[in-house]
Write a protein that holds these residues in place. Structure first.
Motif, PDB file in Angstrom:
ATOM      1  N   ASP A 125      36.149  48.869  41.411  1.00  0.00           N
ATOM      2  CA  ASP A 125      36.116  49.271  40.001  1.00  0.00           C
ATOM      3  C   ASP A 125      35.805  48.080  39.095  1.00  0.00           C
ATOM      4  O   ASP A 125      34.982  48.178  38.172  1.00  0.00           O
ATOM      5  CB  ASP A 125      37.459  49.884  39.595  1.00  0.00           C
ATOM      6  CG  ASP A 125      37.711  51.231  40.248  1.00  0.00           C
ATOM      7  OD1 ASP A 125      36.741  51.819  40.759  1.00  0.00           O
ATOM      8  OD2 ASP A 125      38.871  51.682  40.262  1.00  0.00           O
ATOM      9  N   ALA A 126      36.473  46.954  39.346  1.00  0.00           N
ATOM     10  CA  ALA A 126      36.284  45.771  38.507  1.00  0.00           C
ATOM     11  C   ALA A 126      34.860  45.226  38.634  1.00  0.00           C
ATOM     12  O   ALA A 126      34.246  44.821  37.641  1.00  0.00           O
ATOM     13  CB  ALA A 126      37.302  44.694  38.881  1.00  0.00           C
ATOM     14  N   ALA A 127      34.331  45.217  39.847  1.00  0.00           N
ATOM     15  CA  ALA A 127      32.979  44.695  40.066  1.00  0.00           C
ATOM     16  C   ALA A 127      31.928  45.565  39.379  1.00  0.00           C
ATOM     17  O   ALA A 127      30.939  45.056  38.834  1.00  0.00           O
ATOM     18  CB  ALA A 127      32.695  44.608  41.569  1.00  0.00           C
ATOM     19  N   GLU A 128      32.146  46.864  39.379  1.00  0.00           N
ATOM     20  CA  GLU A 128      31.205  47.764  38.708  1.00  0.00           C
ATOM     21  C   GLU A 128      31.192  47.501  37.202  1.00  0.00           C
ATOM     22  O   GLU A 128      30.131  47.464  36.569  1.00  0.00           O
ATOM     23  CB  GLU A 128      31.589  49.219  38.998  1.00  0.00           C
ATOM     24  CG  GLU A 128      30.603  50.231  38.452  1.00  0.00           C
ATOM     25  CD  GLU A 128      30.950  51.649  38.851  1.00  0.00           C
ATOM     26  OE1 GLU A 128      30.913  52.529  37.965  1.00  0.00           O
ATOM     27  OE2 GLU A 128      31.254  51.873  40.036  1.00  0.00           O
ATOM     28  N   LYS A 129      32.368  47.303  36.622  1.00  0.00           N
ATOM     29  CA  LYS A 129      32.440  46.981  35.190  1.00  0.00           C
ATOM     30  C   LYS A 129      31.781  45.639  34.901  1.00  0.00           C
ATOM     31  O   LYS A 129      31.117  45.471  33.873  1.00  0.00           O
ATOM     32  CB  LYS A 129      33.908  46.950  34.740  1.00  0.00           C
ATOM     33  CG  LYS A 129      34.598  48.301  34.782  1.00  0.00           C
ATOM     34  CD  LYS A 129      36.066  48.174  34.411  1.00  0.00           C
ATOM     35  CE  LYS A 129      36.776  49.517  34.523  1.00  0.00           C
ATOM     36  NZ  LYS A 129      38.234  49.393  34.237  1.00  0.00           N
ATOM     37  N   MET A 130      31.981  44.681  35.797  1.00  0.00           N
ATOM     38  CA  MET A 130      31.387  43.360  35.616  1.00  0.00           C
ATOM     39  C   MET A 130      29.858  43.440  35.626  1.00  0.00           C
ATOM     40  O   MET A 130      29.184  42.846  34.779  1.00  0.00           O
ATOM     41  CB  MET A 130      31.876  42.414  36.715  1.00  0.00           C
ATOM     42  CG  MET A 130      31.293  41.016  36.645  1.00  0.00           C
ATOM     43  SD  MET A 130      31.796  39.985  38.034  1.00  0.00           S
ATOM     44  CE  MET A 130      30.981  40.816  39.405  1.00  0.00           C
ATOM     45  N   ARG A 131      29.321  44.202  36.562  1.00  0.00           N
ATOM     46  CA  ARG A 131      27.861  44.328  36.645  1.00  0.00           C
ATOM     47  C   ARG A 131      27.287  45.036  35.421  1.00  0.00           C
ATOM     48  O   ARG A 131      26.148  44.776  35.026  1.00  0.00           O
ATOM     49  CB  ARG A 131      27.465  45.070  37.928  1.00  0.00           C
ATOM     50  CG  ARG A 131      27.654  44.261  39.200  1.00  0.00           C
ATOM     51  CD  ARG A 131      26.961  44.925  40.379  1.00  0.00           C
ATOM     52  NE  ARG A 131      27.540  46.216  40.710  1.00  0.00           N
ATOM     53  CZ  ARG A 131      28.564  46.402  41.547  1.00  0.00           C
ATOM     54  NH1 ARG A 131      29.127  45.351  42.135  1.00  0.00           N
ATOM     55  NH2 ARG A 131      29.028  47.600  41.800  1.00  0.00           N
ATOM     56  N   SER A 132      28.073  45.926  34.823  1.00  0.00           N
ATOM     57  CA  SER A 132      27.567  46.665  33.659  1.00  0.00           C
ATOM     58  C   SER A 132      27.283  45.755  32.478  1.00  0.00           C
ATOM     59  O   SER A 132      26.514  46.118  31.584  1.00  0.00           O
ATOM     60  CB  SER A 132      28.575  47.753  33.252  1.00  0.00           C
ATOM     61  OG  SER A 132      29.744  47.181  32.694  1.00  0.00           O
ATOM     62  N   GLN A 133      27.910  44.569  32.441  1.00  0.00           N
ATOM     63  CA  GLN A 133      27.617  43.614  31.371  1.00  0.00           C
ATOM     64  C   GLN A 133      26.739  42.464  31.869  1.00  0.00           C
ATOM     65  O   GLN A 133      26.583  41.456  31.185  1.00  0.00           O
ATOM     66  CB  GLN A 133      28.910  43.072  30.762  1.00  0.00           C
ATOM     67  CG  GLN A 133      29.754  42.225  31.702  1.00  0.00           C
ATOM     68  CD  GLN A 133      30.975  41.632  30.999  1.00  0.00           C
ATOM     69  OE1 GLN A 133      31.527  42.204  30.066  1.00  0.00           O
ATOM     70  NE2 GLN A 133      31.396  40.467  31.447  1.00  0.00           N
ATOM     71  N   GLY A 134      26.179  42.616  33.076  1.00  0.00           N
ATOM     72  CA  GLY A 134      25.231  41.640  33.593  1.00  0.00           C
ATOM     73  C   GLY A 134      25.849  40.342  34.058  1.00  0.00           C
ATOM     74  O   GLY A 134      25.188  39.302  34.058  1.00  0.00           O
ATOM     75  N   SER A 135      27.118  40.384  34.487  1.00  0.00           N
ATOM     76  CA  SER A 135      27.818  39.154  34.871  1.00  0.00           C
ATOM     77  C   SER A 135      27.965  39.019  36.382  1.00  0.00           C
ATOM     78  O   SER A 135      27.846  39.991  37.130  1.00  0.00           O
ATOM     79  CB  SER A 135      29.217  39.121  34.236  1.00  0.00           C
ATOM     80  OG  SER A 135      29.150  39.138  32.839  1.00  0.00           O
ATOM     81  N   LEU A 136      28.217  37.771  36.804  1.00  0.00           N
ATOM     82  CA  LEU A 136      28.622  37.448  38.165  1.00  0.00           C
ATOM     83  C   LEU A 136      29.912  36.648  38.045  1.00  0.00           C
ATOM     84  O   LEU A 136      30.128  35.952  37.054  1.00  0.00           O
ATOM     85  CB  LEU A 136      27.569  36.616  38.894  1.00  0.00           C
ATOM     86  CG  LEU A 136      26.155  37.180  39.044  1.00  0.00           C
ATOM     87  CD1 LEU A 136      25.307  36.807  37.828  1.00  0.00           C
ATOM     88  CD2 LEU A 136      25.497  36.641  40.312  1.00  0.00           C
ATOM     89  N   CYS A 137      30.791  36.726  39.055  1.00  0.00           N
ATOM     90  CA  CYS A 137      32.064  36.014  38.950  1.00  0.00           C
ATOM     91  C   CYS A 137      32.146  34.892  39.985  1.00  0.00           C
ATOM     92  O   CYS A 137      31.560  34.974  41.063  1.00  0.00           O
ATOM     93  CB  CYS A 137      33.246  36.961  39.101  1.00  0.00           C
ATOM     94  SG  CYS A 137      33.582  37.502  40.766  1.00  0.00           S
ATOM     95  N   SER A 138      32.902  33.843  39.612  1.00  0.00           N
ATOM     96  CA  SER A 138      33.119  32.711  40.513  1.00  0.00           C
ATOM     97  C   SER A 138      34.577  32.580  40.912  1.00  0.00           C
ATOM     98  O   SER A 138      34.945  31.647  41.629  1.00  0.00           O
ATOM     99  CB  SER A 138      32.658  31.408  39.843  1.00  0.00           C
ATOM    100  OG  SER A 138      31.277  31.438  39.592  1.00  0.00           O
ATOM    101  N   GLU A 139      35.418  33.506  40.428  1.00  0.00           N
ATOM    102  CA  GLU A 139      36.845  33.429  40.764  1.00  0.00           C
ATOM    103  C   GLU A 139      37.404  34.831  40.936  1.00  0.00           C
ATOM    104  O   GLU A 139      37.095  35.730  40.152  1.00  0.00           O
ATOM    105  CB  GLU A 139      37.620  32.686  39.663  1.00  0.00           C
ATOM    106  CG  GLU A 139      39.074  32.430  40.012  1.00  0.00           C
ATOM    107  CD  GLU A 139      39.768  31.573  38.960  1.00  0.00           C
ATOM    108  OE1 GLU A 139      40.091  30.409  39.253  1.00  0.00           O
ATOM    109  OE2 GLU A 139      39.962  32.074  37.836  1.00  0.00           O
ATOM    110  N   ILE A 140      38.224  35.004  41.953  1.00  0.00           N
ATOM    111  CA  ILE A 140      38.865  36.289  42.196  1.00  0.00           C
ATOM    112  C   ILE A 140      40.349  36.061  42.470  1.00  0.00           C
ATOM    113  O   ILE A 140      40.719  35.105  43.165  1.00  0.00           O
ATOM    114  CB  ILE A 140      38.196  37.049  43.371  1.00  0.00           C
ATOM    115  CG1 ILE A 140      38.871  38.403  43.578  1.00  0.00           C
ATOM    116  CG2 ILE A 140      38.184  36.219  44.648  1.00  0.00           C
ATOM    117  CD1 ILE A 140      38.119  39.314  44.538  1.00  0.00           C
ATOM    118  N   SER A 141      41.180  36.914  41.889  1.00  0.00           N
ATOM    119  CA  SER A 141      42.633  36.817  42.060  1.00  0.00           C
ATOM    120  C   SER A 141      43.179  38.168  42.478  1.00  0.00           C
ATOM    121  O   SER A 141      42.682  39.215  42.043  1.00  0.00           O
ATOM    122  CB  SER A 141      43.310  36.368  40.766  1.00  0.00           C
ATOM    123  OG  SER A 141      42.778  35.142  40.307  1.00  0.00           O
ATOM    124  N   VAL A 142      44.211  38.140  43.306  1.00  0.00           N
ATOM    125  CA  VAL A 142      44.926  39.349  43.724  1.00  0.00           C
ATOM    126  C   VAL A 142      46.399  39.143  43.415  1.00  0.00           C
ATOM    127  O   VAL A 142      46.955  38.080  43.702  1.00  0.00           O
ATOM    128  CB  VAL A 142      44.737  39.623  45.235  1.00  0.00           C
ATOM    129  CG1 VAL A 142      45.563  40.840  45.662  1.00  0.00           C
ATOM    130  CG2 VAL A 142      43.267  39.835  45.556  1.00  0.00           C
TER     131      VAL A 142
END
Length: 418
Positions: free
Chosen positions: A270-287
């Motif tokens: 879900d989070a990755a889909e929202k991120m792609r919708s604004q044209g972003s890539l991430c360099s950090e992930i937390s759980v």
């Protein structure tokens, strides 16, 4: 000339499209885990049910007054919202979507704005089934004030036009200071202490230096907008989010790591889909995860984070990292009641530094994610997903005891007629 179109009790109205037998009856849509009131019809408000009031406090109205409660069904609401906004885009030369149930329309050059407003109102009701109010004014704040009256006055019949100074004088005197767009409870209390009790009082207040000293620049912008001077642009540029988080509280506590990993994979998706919708890539992930703070068991928590060598928008890669973090922080025997993931350190487009010794997202991967997003948007949420998300959420889902079907976004949940 600006019009604000605002859907009436939007979440409730979405439910009533497919449950018309509850029209003109008290209806409430509950928040996540059926916790509290998220949306209410006028009939529910008349019973004294307040926004964010816990469900257990008004549950008795189901037996005594025929109250109908629905669990939140955001897949349905977002789809209906898209239909409303698409219809408005066809009817207006320019539209600025403000929220899931509100949009500003540019009416510049239209000869008969009231006639157009009624056409908008009737078309949305007849074509989609959602009742709306339409407020018209020379600025956003006045259009918002007009909309407030359109939705609260039966005499208005859903449309109020505040283009003339004469109508503004009468209308603004009837609107309490707390109902003005952009003014919260704390600010309203201070304004009332200064003798400013209505929108008209604020518009006509002469000591602007004192207002700015106490409340800052925004209050003067609101005051000017009430005077008909445009301060808030029609289109507001929205900055891309710097981080995206997705978390849920489970209906039942989770102990099994495999069940926990399924929930983590789902939230990463879900989070990755929202991120792609604004044209972003991430360099950090937390759980992160925690126990139920309201029981007497030993409390446990999980928080693990990883900085990626190269930014990515690939859901499958992010799931792999998230599951490794979950295994690293999981404690055998501890219960987990709430779990979430956070994506951060975003880059836009190709604006990032590359580690040439580590794999990067390929054009084919970007294309694959775009295809997945496209299919899931048109065929329904999670139509295609990673096997890591599991086949069912029965073991870790939220409480949604009164959830209606996803009538418009799932083939398996289409409404059936006898």
């Amino acid at each position: 000339m600006i019009a604000l179109v605002d859907c009436n009790a939007f979440f409730c109205s979405c439910e009533l499209i497919f449950a018309p037998e509850y029209k003109n009856k008290p209806v409430v849509v509950l928040s996540n885990n059926d916790g509290c009131a998220l949306a209410r019809t006028d009939e529910a408000k008349a019973l004294g049910i307040k926004m964010a009031q816990p469900y257990f406090e008004f549950k008795h109205f189901e037996k005594t007054h025929g109250l109908k409660t629905f669990s939140s069904n955001f897949a349905l609401y977002i789809n209906i919202s898209d239909r409303v906004m698409n219809l408005l885009e066809k009817m207006s030369p320019d539209i600025a979507v403000y929220s899931v149930d509100e949009a500003f329309l540019d009416l510049k050059g239209m000869p008969n704005v009231e006639k157009f407003a009624y056409e908008v109102k009737d078309k949305i009701l007849n074509h989609i089934g959602i009742p709306v109010g339409v407020g018209i004014g020379p600025t956003k704040v006045l259009a918002k004030a007009a909309n407030f009256l359109a939705k609260t006055s039966k005499k208005a019949k859903g449309v109020v036009n505040l283009m003339s100074r004469k109508h503004q004088d009468v209308a603004l005197e009837r609107i309490e200071i707390l109902e003005i767009w952009g003014i919260g409870r704390a600010t309203a209390a201070k304004l009332k202490a200064m003798g400013i009790k209505t929108a008209k009082d604020l518009r006509d207040y002469s000591n602007e230096k004192l207002l700015q000293k106490i409340f800052g620049k925004t209050i003067l912008q609101i005051k000017n907008e009430l005077m008909g001077i445009q301060c808030f642009p029609f289109h507001k540029a929205e900055a891309a989010k710097k981080e995206i988080m997705c978390s849920r509280t489970f209906a039942k506590s989770v102990y099994d790591i495999e069940v926990l990993k399924e929930s983590v994979a789902t939230y990463v998706t879900d989070a990755a889909e929202k991120m792609r919708s604004q044209g972003s890539l991430c360099s950090e992930i937390s759980v992160f995860a925690r126990s139920n703070p309201h029981n007497e068991l030993e409390q446990g928590s999980l928080y693990e984070s990883e900085r990626l060598r190269n930014p990515t928008a690939n859901t499958l890669k992010l799931i792999k990292h998230a599951l490794a973090l979950t295994e690293k922080g999981y404690q055998l025997g501890h219960e987990y009641k709430k779990v979430g993931v956070k994506l951060g350190q975003f880059s836009q487009g190709t604006d990032y530094q590359v580690d040439f010794l580590s794999p990067q997202d390929t054009p084919e991967e970007h294309e694959l994610m775009a295809v997945l997003d496209h299919i899931n948007y048109y065929e329904g949420d999670q139509t295609i997903k990673s096997a890591a998300c599991g086949t069912t959420d029965n073991a870790w889902r939220m409480n949604r005891n009164f959830k209606s079907p996803r009538y418009t976004t799932s083939w398996n949940e289409l409404k059936k007629f006898n």
